[in-house]
Design a protein around this motif. Structure first.
Motif, short mmCIF file in Angstrom:
data_model
loop_
_atom_site.label_atom_id
_atom_site.label_comp_id
_atom_site.label_asym_id
_atom_site.label_seq_id
_atom_site.Cartn_x
_atom_site.Cartn_y
_atom_site.Cartn_z
N LEU A 33 0.82 -1.21 0.00
CA LEU A 33 0.00 0.00 0.00
C LEU A 33 0.86 1.26 0.00
O LEU A 33 0.82 2.07 0.94
CB LEU A 33 -0.92 -0.01 1.23
CG LEU A 33 -1.83 -1.24 1.37
CD1 LEU A 33 -2.42 -1.31 2.76
CD2 LEU A 33 -2.91 -1.23 0.30
N GLU A 35 0.58 4.03 -1.40
CA GLU A 35 -0.14 5.31 -1.41
C GLU A 35 -0.45 5.84 -0.01
O GLU A 35 -0.81 7.00 0.13
CB GLU A 35 -1.42 5.21 -2.25
CG GLU A 35 -2.53 4.40 -1.60
CD GLU A 35 -2.41 2.89 -1.76
OE1 GLU A 35 -3.37 2.20 -1.37
OE2 GLU A 35 -1.39 2.39 -2.25
N ILE A 36 -0.30 5.00 1.00
CA ILE A 36 -0.53 5.48 2.36
C ILE A 36 0.75 5.35 3.20
O ILE A 36 0.69 5.15 4.41
CB ILE A 36 -1.72 4.76 3.04
CG1 ILE A 36 -1.51 3.26 3.08
CG2 ILE A 36 -3.03 5.13 2.37
CD1 ILE A 36 -2.49 2.54 3.97
N ASP A 78 -12.15 6.31 2.18
CA ASP A 78 -10.94 5.51 1.97
C ASP A 78 -10.86 4.50 3.11
O ASP A 78 -10.24 4.76 4.14
CB ASP A 78 -9.71 6.41 1.95
CG ASP A 78 -8.43 5.66 1.62
OD1 ASP A 78 -8.44 4.40 1.67
OD2 ASP A 78 -7.43 6.32 1.33
N ARG A 81 -7.30 3.57 4.55
CA ARG A 81 -6.74 4.64 5.37
C ARG A 81 -7.48 4.71 6.71
O ARG A 81 -6.86 4.84 7.76
CB ARG A 81 -6.80 5.98 4.65
CG ARG A 81 -6.27 7.15 5.49
CD ARG A 81 -6.17 8.43 4.68
NE ARG A 81 -5.06 8.37 3.75
CZ ARG A 81 -3.79 8.61 4.08
NH1 ARG A 81 -3.46 8.89 5.31
NH2 ARG A 81 -2.85 8.55 3.17
N ARG A 112 -5.70 -5.85 -5.54
CA ARG A 112 -4.60 -5.15 -6.20
C ARG A 112 -3.61 -6.14 -6.83
O ARG A 112 -3.27 -6.01 -8.00
CB ARG A 112 -3.88 -4.26 -5.20
CG ARG A 112 -2.75 -3.47 -5.83
CD ARG A 112 -2.24 -2.42 -4.91
NE ARG A 112 -3.29 -1.42 -4.70
CZ ARG A 112 -3.24 -0.48 -3.78
NH1 ARG A 112 -2.22 -0.39 -2.98
NH2 ARG A 112 -4.23 0.38 -3.67
#
Length: 172
Positions: A33, A35-36, A78, A81, A112
């Motif tokens: 992940l 993106e976080i 999200d 998140r 994913r």
């Protein structure tokens, strides 16, 4: 059978691992992940796939009476998140604490790495090979599968999943 969804997500994690799409269950979840990465603080750094599978992530989570964190998860813009920004209350991997949010994170990872939606993965990798055709996966207000509660199946198909597990992943 609300929580059969969690078991199916766990099976899909195993299938992805068998196919080489996911590494060892000891792999930190943040590796999947990027993106976080801003949430990858020291206290969360060691949360791995196994911690999410065994509901021992150490993340604060309240799921007893309504309203609760599961309800908030349904509405979250999200979900990943929302789950992973929770405070850490115990060292990951040490204490079981029922947490549907971890399943939502695992479902995101599986979709994913598998390159398909959770529904498509379940259909293609698990249900069709078992002859399970009559099922549905409920979605949230944004059309995302409710990985932690939304799967609906017939009892005879639940039995097939149970038999698959009893046979250590072998079918017929």
């Amino acid at each position: 059978i609300r929580s059969i969804s969690k078991s199916v997500v766990g099976l899909l994690v195993g299938i992805a691992q068998h196919k080489g799409q996911i590494g060892a269950v000891g792999t930190p979840v943040f590796d999947y992940l990027p993106e976080i990465a801003d949430l990858r603080a020291l206290e969360r750094e060691s949360i791995d796939l196994e911690d999410l599978l065994t509901m021992s992530s150490g993340l604060q989570w309240y799921e007893e009476s309504l309203p609760n964190d599961e309800t908030k998860l349904f509405w979250a813009a999200d979900p990943v998140r929302m789950v992973l920004e929770r405070p850490v209350t115990t060292r990951p991997g040490t204490v079981f604490h029922y947490n549907s949010g971890g399943t939502a994170v695992l479902a995101t990872v599986v979709a994913r790495v598998g390159g398909q939606s959770l529904t498509a993965l379940a259909r293609n990798e698990l249900f069709e090979p078992l002859g399970i055709t009559d099922w549905e996966w409920a979605t949230d207000a944004r059309g995302r599968e409710l990985a932690f509660t939304g799967l609906r199946m017939r009892p005879r198909d639940l039995l097939k999943l149970g038999q698959l597990m009893l046979n250590r992943g072998q079918w017929r």
